[in-house]
Design a protein around this motif. Structure first.
Motif, PDB file in Angstrom:
ATOM      1  N   GLY A  95      -3.926 -11.151  30.453  1.00  0.00           N
ATOM      2  CA  GLY A  95      -5.131 -10.594  29.837  1.00  0.00           C
ATOM      3  C   GLY A  95      -5.449  -9.199  30.349  1.00  0.00           C
ATOM      4  O   GLY A  95      -5.846  -8.308  29.579  1.00  0.00           O
ATOM      5  N   GLU A  96      -5.242  -8.995  31.672  1.00  0.00           N
ATOM      6  CA  GLU A  96      -5.481  -7.664  32.247  1.00  0.00           C
ATOM      7  C   GLU A  96      -4.471  -6.652  31.709  1.00  0.00           C
ATOM      8  O   GLU A  96      -4.822  -5.517  31.387  1.00  0.00           O
ATOM      9  CB  GLU A  96      -5.403  -7.740  33.773  1.00  0.00           C
ATOM     10  N   THR A 128      -3.261 -10.936  20.635  1.00  0.00           N
ATOM     11  CA  THR A 128      -3.585 -12.156  21.385  1.00  0.00           C
ATOM     12  C   THR A 128      -2.447 -13.172  21.341  1.00  0.00           C
ATOM     13  O   THR A 128      -2.589 -14.287  21.821  1.00  0.00           O
ATOM     14  CB  THR A 128      -4.869 -12.821  20.826  1.00  0.00           C
ATOM     15  N   GLY A 172     -13.353 -10.294  21.946  1.00  0.00           N
ATOM     16  CA  GLY A 172     -14.692  -9.758  22.185  1.00  0.00           C
ATOM     17  C   GLY A 172     -14.635  -8.277  22.512  1.00  0.00           C
ATOM     18  O   GLY A 172     -15.454  -7.475  22.030  1.00  0.00           O
ATOM     19  N   LEU A 173     -13.638  -7.875  23.312  1.00  0.00           N
ATOM     20  CA  LEU A 173     -13.464  -6.468  23.662  1.00  0.00           C
ATOM     21  C   LEU A 173     -13.175  -5.636  22.414  1.00  0.00           C
ATOM     22  O   LEU A 173     -13.802  -4.583  22.194  1.00  0.00           O
ATOM     23  CB  LEU A 173     -12.315  -6.340  24.669  1.00  0.00           C
ATOM     24  N   ASP A 181     -10.011 -15.019  23.612  1.00  0.00           N
ATOM     25  CA  ASP A 181     -11.413 -14.788  23.253  1.00  0.00           C
ATOM     26  C   ASP A 181     -11.958 -13.529  23.927  1.00  0.00           C
ATOM     27  O   ASP A 181     -12.704 -12.764  23.324  1.00  0.00           O
ATOM     28  CB  ASP A 181     -12.273 -16.001  23.656  1.00  0.00           C
ATOM     29  N   GLU A 182     -11.570 -13.323  25.193  1.00  0.00           N
ATOM     30  CA  GLU A 182     -12.023 -12.126  25.918  1.00  0.00           C
ATOM     31  C   GLU A 182     -11.510 -10.854  25.239  1.00  0.00           C
ATOM     32  O   GLU A 182     -12.258  -9.882  25.071  1.00  0.00           O
ATOM     33  CB  GLU A 182     -11.526 -12.170  27.368  1.00  0.00           C
ATOM     34  N   ARG A 184      -5.518  -5.621  28.324  1.00  0.00           N
ATOM     35  CA  ARG A 184      -6.633  -4.665  28.415  1.00  0.00           C
ATOM     36  C   ARG A 184      -6.132  -3.253  28.747  1.00  0.00           C
ATOM     37  O   ARG A 184      -6.640  -2.268  28.216  1.00  0.00           O
ATOM     38  CB  ARG A 184      -7.640  -5.126  29.484  1.00  0.00           C
ATOM     39  N   GLU A 240      -8.721 -18.857  26.177  1.00  0.00           N
ATOM     40  CA  GLU A 240      -9.862 -18.223  26.854  1.00  0.00           C
ATOM     41  C   GLU A 240      -9.664 -16.704  26.967  1.00  0.00           C
ATOM     42  O   GLU A 240     -10.563 -15.908  26.681  1.00  0.00           O
ATOM     43  CB  GLU A 240     -10.053 -18.828  28.253  1.00  0.00           C
ATOM     44  N   THR A 241      -8.444 -16.299  27.377  1.00  0.00           N
ATOM     45  CA  THR A 241      -8.142 -14.873  27.498  1.00  0.00           C
ATOM     46  C   THR A 241      -8.144 -14.213  26.126  1.00  0.00           C
ATOM     47  O   THR A 241      -8.595 -13.073  25.965  1.00  0.00           O
ATOM     48  CB  THR A 241      -6.777 -14.674  28.185  1.00  0.00           C
TER      49      THR A 241
END
Length: 231
Positions: free
Chosen positions: A146-147, A170, A183-184, A179-180, A150, A176-177
């Motif tokens: 996930g990082e 994704t 959202g971003l 979804d993050e 990003r 869960e990641t």
């Protein structure tokens, strides 16, 4: 005042070699709009994205992306088109031999940035936007999936694009990641007026984060905003 149109296609036919993939595509995407691109493998999603960032030449129809005429692109002008876009891929494509800041600095220097203070300020800015301002000195292998995604998004933001193209961003992430990251992307679109076109197979994501949908099927692009993007 009407929102700025960042993607405009009129009666566009898209080819891979001599094979027609999509026919008669009409499409408008405006500043700050979030759009999903869905469809079965082989129906033209990737071909449409590649046309938008100049990897596939536009031979038939009219097309403009962030002010660049797709019919007039050459190997000399495509870098200028891509500087006004952000592109995010599924597999991150980070340089593994350097830390996060050096990854981002490499891109800025490759696109003509020279002033070290401006470079450092821009890197801090994009890392803050993706919530990783304190991670600039980490190596990619020290970061979670996930990082890393990003950081890939931060890299796509370096030249302040008006349009972000995301190809299955994704696809390799747990729910869960995922979804993050969604959202971003949604917040970047809303807060900074950046249009986002995101190719995905993940209908759970679409149901959780609803937005306009383009669907490739049988050589056409169907648009949930007006039923189909073809005359």
């Amino acid at each position: 005042m009407a929102e700025e149109i960042v993607v405009q296609l009129k009666q566009v036919n898209i080819y891979q070699g001599d094979v027609q993939i999509l026919k008669g595509v009409n499409l408008e995407v405006r500043r700050g709009e979030f759009v999903y691109l869905v469809g079965k493998t082989g129906t033209g999603k990737s071909s449409l994205l590649k046309t938008l960032y100049g990897e596939l030449a536009l031979k038939e129809g009219e097309g403009k992306v962030v002010g660049h005429d797709l019919r007039n692109q050459t190997w000399k002008t495509i870098p200028f088109l891509r500087r006004d876009l952000g592109v995010v891929f599924q597999d991150f494509q980070l340089l593994t031999d350097r830390n996060v800041k050096e990854n981002l600095k490499f891109v800025l220097k490759a696109t003509g940035w020279k002033d070290e203070n401006m470079i450092n300020a821009k890197i801090d800015d994009v890392l803050e936007k993706v919530g990783l301002k304190s991670k600039g000195f980490k190596m990619p292998f020290e970061m979670s999936g996930g990082e890393q995604q990003r950081i890939d998004i931060a890299r796509a933001l370096l030249n302040s694009p008006r349009l972000l193209l995301a190809d299955e961003p994704t696809g390799n992430l747990d729910p869960e990641t995922s979804d993050e990251i969604m959202g971003l992307l949604m917040n970047l679109s809303k807060d900074y007026g950046m249009a986002v076109i995101m190719a995905t197979h993940d209908y759970m994501v679409i149901n959780k984060f609803p937005a306009r949908i383009l669907r490739t099927e049988k050589g056409k692009v169907y648009d949930s905003a007006n039923q189909y993007a073809e005359n």
